[in-house]
Design a protein around this motif. Structure first.
Motif, short mmCIF file in Angstrom:
data_model
loop_
_atom_site.label_atom_id
_atom_site.label_comp_id
_atom_site.label_asym_id
_atom_site.label_seq_id
_atom_site.Cartn_x
_atom_site.Cartn_y
_atom_site.Cartn_z
N PHE A 275 0.84 -1.21 0.00
CA PHE A 275 0.00 0.00 0.00
C PHE A 275 0.87 1.25 0.00
O PHE A 275 0.67 2.17 -0.81
CB PHE A 275 -0.92 -0.01 1.22
CG PHE A 275 -1.85 1.17 1.31
CD1 PHE A 275 -3.13 1.10 0.77
CD2 PHE A 275 -1.45 2.35 1.92
CE1 PHE A 275 -3.99 2.19 0.82
CE2 PHE A 275 -2.30 3.44 1.99
CZ PHE A 275 -3.58 3.37 1.44
N LEU A 276 1.86 1.29 0.90
CA LEU A 276 2.75 2.46 1.00
C LEU A 276 3.60 2.61 -0.26
O LEU A 276 3.77 3.72 -0.79
CB LEU A 276 3.65 2.32 2.22
CG LEU A 276 2.95 2.35 3.59
CD1 LEU A 276 3.91 1.91 4.69
CD2 LEU A 276 2.42 3.75 3.88
N ALA A 277 4.14 1.49 -0.75
CA ALA A 277 5.00 1.55 -1.92
C ALA A 277 4.22 1.99 -3.16
O ALA A 277 4.71 2.79 -3.96
CB ALA A 277 5.64 0.18 -2.18
N GLN A 404 -3.82 -1.39 -5.55
CA GLN A 404 -4.71 -0.47 -6.24
C GLN A 404 -5.14 0.69 -5.34
O GLN A 404 -5.13 1.85 -5.75
CB GLN A 404 -5.95 -1.21 -6.74
CG GLN A 404 -5.70 -2.13 -7.91
CD GLN A 404 -5.26 -1.37 -9.14
OE1 GLN A 404 -4.14 -1.53 -9.62
NE2 GLN A 404 -6.11 -0.53 -9.66
N LEU A 405 -5.53 0.35 -4.10
CA LEU A 405 -5.98 1.39 -3.18
C LEU A 405 -4.83 2.31 -2.79
O LEU A 405 -5.00 3.52 -2.67
CB LEU A 405 -6.59 0.75 -1.93
CG LEU A 405 -7.93 0.06 -2.14
CD1 LEU A 405 -8.36 -0.67 -0.87
CD2 LEU A 405 -9.00 1.07 -2.54
N VAL A 448 8.73 4.66 5.69
CA VAL A 448 7.81 3.94 6.56
C VAL A 448 7.71 2.48 6.14
O VAL A 448 7.67 1.58 6.98
CB VAL A 448 6.41 4.61 6.55
CG1 VAL A 448 5.43 3.82 7.41
CG2 VAL A 448 6.50 6.05 7.05
N ALA A 449 7.70 2.24 4.82
CA ALA A 449 7.67 0.86 4.33
C ALA A 449 8.88 0.07 4.81
O ALA A 449 8.78 -1.12 5.15
CB ALA A 449 7.60 0.85 2.80
#
Length: 480
Positions: A275-277, A404-405, A448-449
């Motif tokens: 999600f972060l990436a 996607q999100l 953060v990732a």
């Protein structure tokens, strides 16, 4: 229970990679063609954006349903069905004569991709079950995914300029035909010999509606803003529906997504990382593209060509990842990859209105893309580590949904950040400042990732995915 034919790994890998390439290509290929589409079909300015948004809406909204469907009805069956729908809708879009026809075709493409994309990853993770071969296969698959997105801008510009906008839809057809031809060459079918679980209809409705409203609420912020009552209403309704989805999943016998799956630290951590990436990667890709076109004054085709080093860097990064993480924990590549991507994006923040491709784009593109390549394959491996074959489709759908999100939400939020810094000014210097600020936030997301990756279990080797046969012996009647 399923009776499984013997798969030919090379055919599975080739089919999954070509399919993922064209799905990623379609996320980016339309952008450059929008002005030509507007002129040809007479789109209103507001309606034109839905040519892009409706694909993301259908793709993201139905991914969990697609993932669960391939667990229930068979991975190859959903893979083929999704490809056929995607191909037919590509043809319909290429022949469209009115705005609604093109928008409907794009929605159909998203639905087809939502069925086939989780199946493609599930086919890989259940064919390549452990060790270096699995990491290498996921590396190739991830490289094709990234290359499709990076080459989408180039393909869109070249096709629109030299062949016409309809070819940004029709170009999908040979890829779909090639993939379908590879399926009988060695993608194993699964023949059911036992009872089938029922589809979790309430969960499917709540998840699809919740994710759909979330995507709609986010993508419309470019037109109405984050503080508009319609945005609050849409996002609030999405939150209520997704909370109801979680409540339903904790109670039904055969849930769409078993919540216990998220107690697997690999699955939970990998989904947060992707999600972060994706948020950082999608936004960076977008703002660097705008920087080259609106600040440096480069044309669409020239901008697409400028992303070729990025594509090459991602491929090289995935090859490095197979060496780094082949016999180690995925975190061995995830941590340095995230840090390297953050470093490349931090370098991008030094873009200058008076700069150029060689001085401001090439170097950070190479560094950033190498880092992203190091992340892509191991995060897919981590997201399916310790997951039984009977839940491979669900885990794959979950990972694709997070990607996607992340891309959708990240791009919308960082576009707001850039617009706030730029204000009403449209000078190259003002635009440059806004883009640089958003690239700074993108770099922070990868940092953060890296921290999340550090929290993953410390092992010398990833746990193999149980084979389909083993899973079925443990739980008769559950599909693989």
């Amino acid at each position: 229970m399923y009776k499984k034919e013997r798969a030919r790994p090379w055919a599975v890998l080739a089919a999954a990679c070509v399919a993922q390439f064209v799905f990623a290509l379609d996320m980016a290929v339309m952008n450059v063609a929008l002005p030509a589409i507007r002129t040809a079909l007479g789109f209103a300015p507001v309606g034109l954006s839905w040519v892009v948004h409706v694909y993301a809406l259908a793709f993201g909204g139905f991914l969990l349903l697609g993932g669960r469907a391939c667990d229930l009805y068979g991975r190859r069956r959903m893979f083929v069905l999704g490809l056929v729908v995607f191909g037919l809708c590509s043809l319909a879009g290429g022949l469209a004569q009115a705005p609604w026809q093109l928008v409907a075709a794009r929605a159909g493409q998203g639905l087809g991709a939502a069925a086939a994309a989780p199946a493609s990853l599930a086919l890989l993770t259940t064919t390549f079950t452990e060790g270096r071969a699995r990491v290498r296969a996921l590396g190739v698959w991830s490289a094709m995914n990234a290359a499709g997105g990076a080459l989408g801008v180039l393909a869109g510009g070249v096709l629109t300029e030299y062949a016409g906008w309809r070819w940004v839809m029709l170009v999908n057809l040979p890829f779909v035909a090639l993939t379908l031809a590879l399926v009988p060459a060695g993608v194993a079918a699964h023949t059911r010999t036992g009872p089938r679980e029922r589809m979790d209809v309430p969960g499917a409705v709540l998840a699809t509606a919740g994710f759909g409203l979330l995507v709609v609420g986010v993508v419309r912020t470019d037109a109405i803003g984050w503080t508009d009552p319609a945005t609050f209403a849409c996002l609030g309704a999405a939150a209520v529906l997704l909370a109801a989805f979680a409540a339903v999943e904790s109670r039904v016998r055969a849930p769409l997504v078993r919540l216990g799956l998220l107690r697997n630290r690999w699955v939970a951590g990998a989904n947060v990382i992707v999600f972060l990436a994706a948020a950082g990667q999608f936004a960076a890709f977008y703002f660097v593209s705008l920087y080259m076109q609106q600040v440096l004054g480069m044309g669409a085709a020239e901008t697409g060509l400028a992303f070729l080093p990025f594509s090459a860097g991602v491929v090289l990064g995935t090859l490095l990842a197979t060496r780094v993480a082949g016999n180690r924990s995925p975190r061995a590549a995830l941590v340095p990859g995230s840090l390297l991507a953050a470093a490349g994006l931090a370098w991008f923040t030094r873009i200058d209105p008076d700069g150029g491709f060689l001085t401001d784009v090439l170097g950070p593109s190479v560094v950033c893309s190498l880092g992203i390549g190091l992340v892509l394959a191991p995060v897919a491996a981590a997201a399916t580590t310790g997951v039984a074959a009977r839940e491979a489709g669900t885990a794959s759908g979950l990972l694709n949904s997070s990607r996607q999100l992340g891309g959708c939400v990240g791009l919308a939020v960082l576009a707001t950040v850039a617009a706030h810094r730029t204000g009403d000014a449209a000078s190259p210097a003002a635009l440059n400042s806004g883009y640089a600020l958003s690239l700074t936030v993108s770099a922070a997301l990868f940092l953060v990732a890296a921290l999340v990756a550090l929290a993953l279990p410390r092992r010398e080797r990833s746990a193999p995915v149980p084979s389909a046969a083993a899973a079925e012996n443990r739980l008769e009647g559950t599909p693989s």
